[in-house]
Design a protein around this motif. Structure first.
Motif, short mmCIF file in Angstrom:
data_model
loop_
_atom_site.label_atom_id
_atom_site.label_comp_id
_atom_site.label_asym_id
_atom_site.label_seq_id
_atom_site.Cartn_x
_atom_site.Cartn_y
_atom_site.Cartn_z
N TYR A 99 33.92 42.54 49.55
CA TYR A 99 33.34 42.82 48.23
C TYR A 99 34.46 43.42 47.37
O TYR A 99 35.14 44.36 47.77
CB TYR A 99 32.20 43.83 48.40
N THR A 100 34.65 42.87 46.16
CA THR A 100 35.78 43.26 45.31
C THR A 100 35.28 43.63 43.93
O THR A 100 34.69 42.80 43.23
CB THR A 100 36.80 42.10 45.20
N PHE A 132 41.17 43.81 39.21
CA PHE A 132 40.35 43.87 40.44
C PHE A 132 40.88 44.91 41.42
O PHE A 132 42.09 45.11 41.54
CB PHE A 132 40.31 42.49 41.10
N GLY A 133 39.92 45.54 42.10
CA GLY A 133 40.28 46.49 43.13
C GLY A 133 40.60 45.78 44.44
O GLY A 133 40.63 44.56 44.53
N PHE A 144 40.07 33.29 36.82
CA PHE A 144 39.31 32.84 35.67
C PHE A 144 38.79 34.02 34.85
O PHE A 144 39.02 34.11 33.64
CB PHE A 144 38.15 31.95 36.13
N TYR A 145 38.07 34.93 35.49
CA TYR A 145 37.47 36.05 34.75
C TYR A 145 38.53 37.04 34.28
O TYR A 145 38.36 37.70 33.25
CB TYR A 145 36.39 36.72 35.59
N GLY A 146 39.62 37.14 35.02
CA GLY A 146 40.74 37.96 34.56
C GLY A 146 41.27 37.45 33.23
O GLY A 146 41.56 38.23 32.31
N ASP A 147 41.38 36.12 33.11
CA ASP A 147 41.85 35.51 31.86
C ASP A 147 40.82 35.61 30.74
O ASP A 147 41.14 35.96 29.61
CB ASP A 147 42.16 34.02 32.11
N VAL A 148 39.56 35.29 31.06
CA VAL A 148 38.53 35.18 30.01
C VAL A 148 38.02 36.55 29.56
O VAL A 148 37.80 36.78 28.37
CB VAL A 148 37.36 34.30 30.51
#
Length: 267
Positions: free
Chosen positions: A44-45, A34-35, A25-29
């Motif tokens: 934790y990412t 992400f690591g 979702f946040y990758g799109d928006v």
């Protein structure tokens, strides 16, 4: 980036039962990448905007499957001393100060009006590697039904001065917390428009190039538009909740409209 002055928002993260869904979702928006998940620290990412660390996502600890929410961390040179001031001023320490490897030390707390926030004492991890660029943190506001409690608490715990915003709408009650005359955090009174089941919270704003496009992408992906988009002197913004219920806002700081509101110093 250098360690931020005490009380400055320096990091944001959120727990999601569906971390892969949150990343998608946040990758799109917001365009995040992400690591690798840090298995040593509960998977934790970190999230990156244009290669800079801007936030993190993490699965809940076993038995702690609570409502997803963004947590804002305020900078401290000494989390133990901050914890003492939190208690002395009617707040509650939810998670005692703890070291996170050599990255730094943290605590989680709740102000007397119910607003949950974090405190971060930097070690190797100093906080946001970028702010106010597309995908990065830009601003945050304490949303509370009892502003008088938050207004007394935060300047007692952190070195804030306060200014009240003069707004024509009578029901709107907005205050700025400043460090060295620079605004670092807002405080908004929650009106009856907020359903009673929505607890007090800190609303985190992420920067976007185009507010309307970000809203369209978020709602396509199962997010819910809560407010806006709306033009302001600070930018065009909208409030959203993601598919897992975490509230956040997006703002295009390049599209501004209207006169800056008058501010009155609060002694």
């Amino acid at each position: 980036m250098a360690v931020e002055p005490e009380g400055t928002p320096c990091w944001a993260d959120a727990m999601f039962s569906d971390v892969e869904g949150a990343k998608s979702f946040y990758g799109d928006v917001l365009g995040w990448t992400f690591g690798e998940a840090s298995t040593e620290f509960g998977n934790y990412t970190e999230a990156y905007a244009n290669g800079k660390a801007v936030a993190a996502v993490v699965p809940p600890m076993p038995g702690a499957e609570e409502q997803s929410a963004w947590c804002l961390y305020l900078s401290s040179p000494d989390v133990m001393a901050t914890a003492a001031r939190i208690r002395d001023n009617g707040g509650e320490v939810l998670m005692e100060p703890m070291e996170v490897g050599d990255f730094g030390s943290m605590l989680l707390a709740r102000d007397p009006s119910g607003v949950v926030f974090g405190v971060w004492q930097a070690g190797r991890h100093e906080g946001f590697e970028a702010k106010a660029m597309p995908g990065a943190y830009c601003w945050a506001e304490v949303f509370t039904r009892e502003p008088e409690k938050s207004d007394a608490f935060f300047p007692a715990v952190f070195p804030y001065t306060a200014q009240q915003m003069e707004i024509e709408e009578e029901e709107m009650d907005f205050r700025l917390f400043n460090i060295d005359k620079q605004p670092v955090l807002g405080r908004m009174k929650m009106t009856g428009e907020f359903p009673p089941e929505v607890p007090p919270y800190i609303n985190v704003y992420f920067t976007v190039e185009d507010c309307d496009a970000a809203v369209a992408k978020a709602t396509e992906r199962g997010g819910v538009l809560r407010f806006g988009p709306m033009d302001t002197p600070f930018g065009r913004f909208a409030a959203l909740s993601d598919p897992q219920g975490a509230l956040f806002s997006v703002i295009d700081i390049t599209t501004t409209k209207g006169e800056m509101p008058k501010l009155t110093d609060v002694s």
